[in-house]
Design an enzyme around this catalytic site. Structure first.
Site, mmCIF file in Angstrom:
data_model
loop_
_atom_site.group_PDB
_atom_site.id
_atom_site.type_symbol
_atom_site.label_atom_id
_atom_site.label_comp_id
_atom_site.label_asym_id
_atom_site.label_seq_id
_atom_site.Cartn_x
_atom_site.Cartn_y
_atom_site.Cartn_z
ATOM 1 N N CYS A 121 42.384 46.952 26.416
ATOM 2 C CA CYS A 121 42.207 45.494 26.337
ATOM 3 C C CYS A 121 41.715 45.087 24.946
ATOM 4 C CB CYS A 121 41.279 45.034 27.468
ATOM 5 S SG CYS A 121 41.350 43.259 27.767
ATOM 6 N N HIS A 169 43.355 47.643 32.600
ATOM 7 C CA HIS A 169 42.086 48.378 32.613
ATOM 8 C C HIS A 169 42.133 49.569 33.576
ATOM 9 C CE1 HIS A 169 39.380 45.605 30.355
ATOM 10 N NE2 HIS A 169 40.274 44.701 30.707
ATOM 11 N N GLU A 200 40.117 51.963 33.778
ATOM 12 C CA GLU A 200 38.749 52.312 34.227
ATOM 13 C C GLU A 200 38.306 51.445 35.403
ATOM 14 O OE1 GLU A 200 39.441 50.316 31.857
ATOM 15 O OE2 GLU A 200 37.835 48.879 31.437
#
Lengths: 223, 84
Positions: free
Chosen positions: A86, A194, A196
């Site tokens: 990002c 994302h 994660e």
């Protein structure tokens, strides 16, 4: 054990998620403040999401001049695995470590939603454990995520297998549905989604694991 | 000497401009008709110490290239802000 440095800029806000995710996969991870001047001892470096330096001027425009970015460039040149997520992707493009640029989303809409991605290349440190054509559900959370580049750059991306991930349904106007790209060598990767935040089915998706497992397992000098 | 300089940053031709497009779409509702090709950009005003105005403009152009614009998607031009 793989050692991962997570770079923290003033204004980063996904550094704990990134640290937690790679730690859960068995890596030894620690934060690296943006004023650091070396990355000795790390096997991989993550530039996390957020709003580095408030995103003033343009996302990533000021962060690229942080002292740590020279160390990141040196680390990348030496073949080290570098991942920008990002805002981290925006920083890598501003720093010239990845081609192209991230523009405001089509429709000027801030997007926070799950997206379905297709793995387009497995020749990067982020996708080597995935397979070509694999579909992954991973959330996006951005205002400036529309990937932009000129025709020449796009042709070069295609020719060198640098388009790593595409959106199945283009959410933001990105050229050629591009969600993530790598450098020619494949050791520097940036993506807007994302991974994660996609580590557990309990929280919606665990599809980010295969990407971060690839990254954590990627040795220095991959490819 | 101290020279007032303005740097204009605009998106390169062919780069999509969602801000400009949104502004353009809003215009007819406000009664502004016949306006097209609206492009949004940024403007930076600064004072630069230099020997002469052309040196000040050269400094501004370098600054624009290095920081104020992203040459991948934007063009930058420096001009004098002196009234005259």
């Amino acid at each position: 054990m793989t050692r991962i440095g997570v770079v923290v800029f003033p204004g980063s806000n996904c550094e704990y998620d990134a640290l937690g995710a790679v730690s859960a996969l068995g890596a030894e991870a620690e934060f690296v403040w943006h004023s650091a001047t070396h990355l000795d001892g790390f096997d991989g470096v993550i530039l996390p999401g957020g709003f580095a330096h408030g995103d003033y001027l343009r996302p990533g425009a000021l962060a690229r001049f942080s002292p740590v970015m020279e160390a990141v460039a040196e680390f990348a040149r030496a073949g080290g695995a570098v991942l920008g997520i990002c805002n981290g992707f925006q920083v890598l493009t501003e720093a010239g470590l990845l081609p192209g640029a991230l523009q405001k989303n089509r429709g000027l809409t801030f997007l926070c939603q799950p997206t379905t991605l297709t793995v387009e290349s497995t020749a990067s440190v982020l996708t080597r454990d995935a397979f070509r054509g694999q579909e992954l559900v991973i959330p996006i959370n951005h205002f400036s995520g529309s990937y932009t580049c000129d025709d020449e750059t796009w042709a070069s991306l295609v020719a060198h297998d640098q388009i790593v991930l595409r959106y199945k349904e283009n959410p933001n106007g990105s050229r050629d549905d591009i969600a993530g790209v790598s450098n020619v060598e494949g050791n520097v990767v940036g993506l807007m989604p994302h991974p994660e935040r996609a580590m557990s089915t309990l929280l919606g998706s665990a599809d980010g694991r295969v990407l971060l497992e690839s990254f954590v397992g990627a040795p220095v000098g991959a490819r | 000497m101290n020279y007032p300089i303005i740097v204009d940053v605009t998106l390169r031709e062919g780069i999509a401009d969602p801000e400009g497009a949104t502004i353009e779409r809003a215009l007819p509702a406000l009664g502004f008709n016949g306006i097209s090709h609206v492009r949004a950009g940024k403007s930076f005003r600064m004072n630069i110490d230099a020997e002469d105005e052309s040196s000040a403009l050269a400094i501004a152009a370098a600054l624009a290239q290095r920081l104020l614009s992203n040459p991948v998607i934007e063009n930058a031009t420096a001009r004098s802000a002196a009234k005259g």
